[in-house]
Design a protein around this motif. Sequence first.
Motif, short mmCIF file in Angstrom:
data_model
loop_
_atom_site.label_atom_id
_atom_site.label_comp_id
_atom_site.label_asym_id
_atom_site.label_seq_id
_atom_site.Cartn_x
_atom_site.Cartn_y
_atom_site.Cartn_z
N MET A 1 0.81 -1.21 0.00
CA MET A 1 0.00 0.00 0.00
C MET A 1 0.85 1.27 0.00
O MET A 1 0.33 2.37 -0.15
N GLU A 2 2.17 1.10 0.14
CA GLU A 2 3.06 2.27 0.06
C GLU A 2 3.43 2.60 -1.38
O GLU A 2 4.19 3.54 -1.62
N ALA A 3 2.91 1.86 -2.34
CA ALA A 3 3.19 2.14 -3.75
C ALA A 3 2.71 3.54 -4.11
O ALA A 3 1.70 4.03 -3.60
N THR A 4 3.45 4.18 -5.01
CA THR A 4 3.16 5.57 -5.37
C THR A 4 2.44 5.72 -6.71
O THR A 4 2.39 6.81 -7.27
N ASP A 5 1.86 4.64 -7.22
CA ASP A 5 1.08 4.78 -8.45
C ASP A 5 -0.18 5.59 -8.21
O ASP A 5 -0.79 6.11 -9.14
N PHE B 1 -1.64 4.10 0.27
CA PHE B 1 -2.03 4.09 1.68
C PHE B 1 -2.60 5.44 2.12
O PHE B 1 -3.67 5.51 2.73
N ALA B 2 -1.90 6.52 1.78
CA ALA B 2 -2.34 7.85 2.20
C ALA B 2 -3.67 8.22 1.56
O ALA B 2 -4.58 8.75 2.22
N ASP C 1 0.78 -0.78 -12.43
CA ASP C 1 2.13 -0.22 -12.52
C ASP C 1 2.74 0.10 -11.16
O ASP C 1 3.78 0.75 -11.09
N GLY C 2 2.10 -0.34 -10.08
CA GLY C 2 2.60 0.00 -8.75
C GLY C 2 3.91 -0.69 -8.41
O GLY C 2 4.12 -1.86 -8.74
N GLU D 1 -13.50 -1.35 -8.53
CA GLU D 1 -12.10 -1.08 -8.82
C GLU D 1 -11.87 0.42 -8.74
O GLU D 1 -12.71 1.22 -9.15
N ALA D 2 -10.73 0.81 -8.19
CA ALA D 2 -10.39 2.23 -8.10
C ALA D 2 -8.89 2.37 -8.34
O ALA D 2 -8.08 1.67 -7.73
N ALA D 3 -8.53 3.27 -9.25
CA ALA D 3 -7.13 3.46 -9.60
C ALA D 3 -6.60 4.82 -9.16
O ALA D 3 -5.41 5.10 -9.32
N THR D 4 -7.47 5.66 -8.61
CA THR D 4 -7.06 6.97 -8.12
C THR D 4 -7.80 7.27 -6.82
O THR D 4 -8.78 6.60 -6.47
#
Length: 316
Positions: free
Chosen positions: A98-102, A108-109, A229-230, A262-265
């Motif tokens: 969940m720390e991925a920045t994609d 996470f944030a 792409d994460g 599904e959510a990508a943003t």
Amino acid sequence: MSLRSPGWLALLLPLAGLVAAYVLVQRRRGRYAVRFTNLDLLDKVAPARPGRRRHIPAAAFCGTLALLVVGFARPTTEVQVPRERATVVVAFDVSASMEATDVQPTRFAAARTAALAFVDQLPERFNAGLVPFSGTATVAVPPTTDRELLRAAIEGLQTGAGTAIGDAVTAARDAIRTLDEQADTEPPPAHIVLLSDGSNTTGRPVESAAREVAADRIPVSTIAYGTQDGTIDLPSGNSVQVPVDGPALEDLAAATGGDYHEAATGKELEAVYDDIGSSVGHRTEEREIWQWFVAAALLTALAAAATSLLWFSRLP
């Protein structure tokens, strides 16, 4: 729309016969007029004939009868009614992926911000709980109406290793069961909302957990969060791909009667939470709408009377 007393629709048959008789009479009347009337004399005596508009009062009258018949059949429709009480448990994936920045600034944030907005929109009388999970799953906040306690727990979440989706579902179900056992009245409906970006890597199988909550009639709505792409950076300096994995979450939702999203943003996740909140916060009821048809019948009856008085100076 459905009908509670559809047998009344049989009255439409004589109405259909009345319409057919009207059409037949009008045709015979037209042939008779052409055969026996001096058209030149008729034009001089009554130059302004009503023409086709003479059928409007009759059509309105038949429409009135049809609407009344449908009203007798007691039509119903489904309406959304706000729930007074319910229990919602948010199962929140706090695994390292969940720390991925994609998703900016990180999965996470952004997910934490969306979860805070979600619990804030729940009705005050709803019990809401929190089950964070990584390698293990714990009930951080049992279902409660204390939103400040829940907000503080969400804001204090930390990530860890592993993804125990099955354990999270079981922990959420146990929290709901505990609350139901303490209730003095009939337990309110319950719902689990589970957000994750990966597949089950530890703990009990998701399938067995799904069977248990399905037996308790607790739907699990799942959210697959992130993109393909994460990546996350390891302490060694290497990067590891952490693509979102949705099939297992989709199967979990289907097996328990919940919905899969599904959510990508971050914005998409907020929209998903809004959709879930709307469905959880309302129930579907069937309500009779025969009054609508009676009201429409009165309007068509008034239309029949008005047009007949206006054009022919008589009531139909």
